[in-house]
Motif scaffolding. Structure first.
Motif, short mmCIF file in Angstrom:
data_model
loop_
_atom_site.label_atom_id
_atom_site.label_comp_id
_atom_site.label_asym_id
_atom_site.label_seq_id
_atom_site.Cartn_x
_atom_site.Cartn_y
_atom_site.Cartn_z
N GLU A 40 0.84 -1.31 0.09
CA GLU A 40 0.10 -0.05 0.02
C GLU A 40 0.69 1.13 0.13
N GLU A 100 2.29 1.85 -3.38
CA GLU A 100 1.31 2.28 -4.28
C GLU A 100 0.90 3.63 -4.22
N GLU A 139 -4.74 6.42 -5.97
CA GLU A 139 -5.14 6.03 -4.73
C GLU A 139 -6.31 6.38 -4.16
N GLU A 160 -9.48 5.57 -5.50
CA GLU A 160 -10.01 4.13 -4.93
C GLU A 160 -10.42 4.42 -3.62
N HIS A 201 -5.87 4.17 4.23
CA HIS A 201 -5.95 3.07 3.35
C HIS A 201 -5.92 1.69 4.22
N GLU A 233 -9.33 0.36 3.30
CA GLU A 233 -9.23 -0.70 2.07
C GLU A 233 -8.75 -2.06 2.74
ZN LIG Z 1 -5.20 2.08 -1.73
#
Ligand SMILES: [Zn+2]
Length: 212
Positions: free
Chosen positions: A65, A68, A76, A79, A110, A114
């Motif tokens: 993560e 990314e 991101e 997302e 995240h 996520e």
């Molecule tokens: Zn993410």
């Protein structure tokens, strides 16, 4: 708490099973000690492996993560926005929420929304292993103490009664702590404890008479 339950049920029923086979008192005690050590070690090993592998997985996910986020922050953020929309926010609110979350703590947002990692903790596998070994040992000590104190003819009954009483006390404590109804929790732990001891007693009696 769970470890103590396991300690009582597994050590208590092993002792009841061995004692039901008309094994000498000293050997019943040795079997109980072996059951305590084996159980505590298996709890510790299981806990260590499970906590470590969970930690490994979380670290790998977080590293991915983080990479990314560094490589494609816009993607991101999109997302995160999509995720919030799917959870019921309107597009505008979702975009604003994602933007604010990313500004404050992008990786944290995240990780939580996520990956489902609620807090980036440092798991301690060794500590977890020690805790489960200790709670198991505390539980297993109760039926073992009954072996030491009870005279041979009353061994099976004494171990069963002490084990069930300790299970009941733990069950009541757990129910009070969790704010759950006490009677249901009591019935549940005592049913499983009694079933385990009845089964091993049956097996012990069966093999005790066949072999002896
Ligand atoms: Zn993410």
């Amino acid at each position: 708490m769970l470890g103590a339950n396991d300690g009582i049920v597994s050590t208590g029923s092993l002792i009841v099973g061995v004692a039901a086979a008309n094994v000498p008192h000293a050997e019943v005690f040795i079997s109980g000690v072996a059951a305590l050590v084996a159980g505590a070690m298996s709890m510790a090993a299981g806990e260590y492996v499970s906590v470590s592998s969970q930690w490994d997985t979380e670290q790998a996910d977080l590293a991915k993560e983080r990479a990314e986020l560094a490589r494609a922050p816009v993607l991101e953020q999109q997302e995160l926005t999509d995720l919030y929309i799917r959870r019921g926010l309107s597009a505008g609110t979702a975009r604003a929420a994602a933007e604010q979350m990313m500004r404050r703590d992008a990786l944290g947002a995240h990780a939580r929304d996520e990956l489902g990692i609620s807090e980036i903790t440092t798991a301690r596998p060794l500590q977890a292993a020690l805790a489960s070994a200790l709670t198991f040992t505390a539980g297993a000590a109760a039926p073992l103490l009954a072996v030491v104190l009870a005279p041979a003819p009353q061994l099976v009954v004494a171990v069963a009664v002490v084990s069930l009483a300790c299970l009941a006390a733990l069950g009541a404590l757990g129910a009070v702590a969790g704010g759950a109804p006490i009677s249901r929790s009591l019935l549940r732990v005592m049913f499983w404890g009694a079933l385990a001891m009845a089964l091993t007693a049956g097996v012990g009696r069966l093999f005790g008479t066949t072999v002896g």
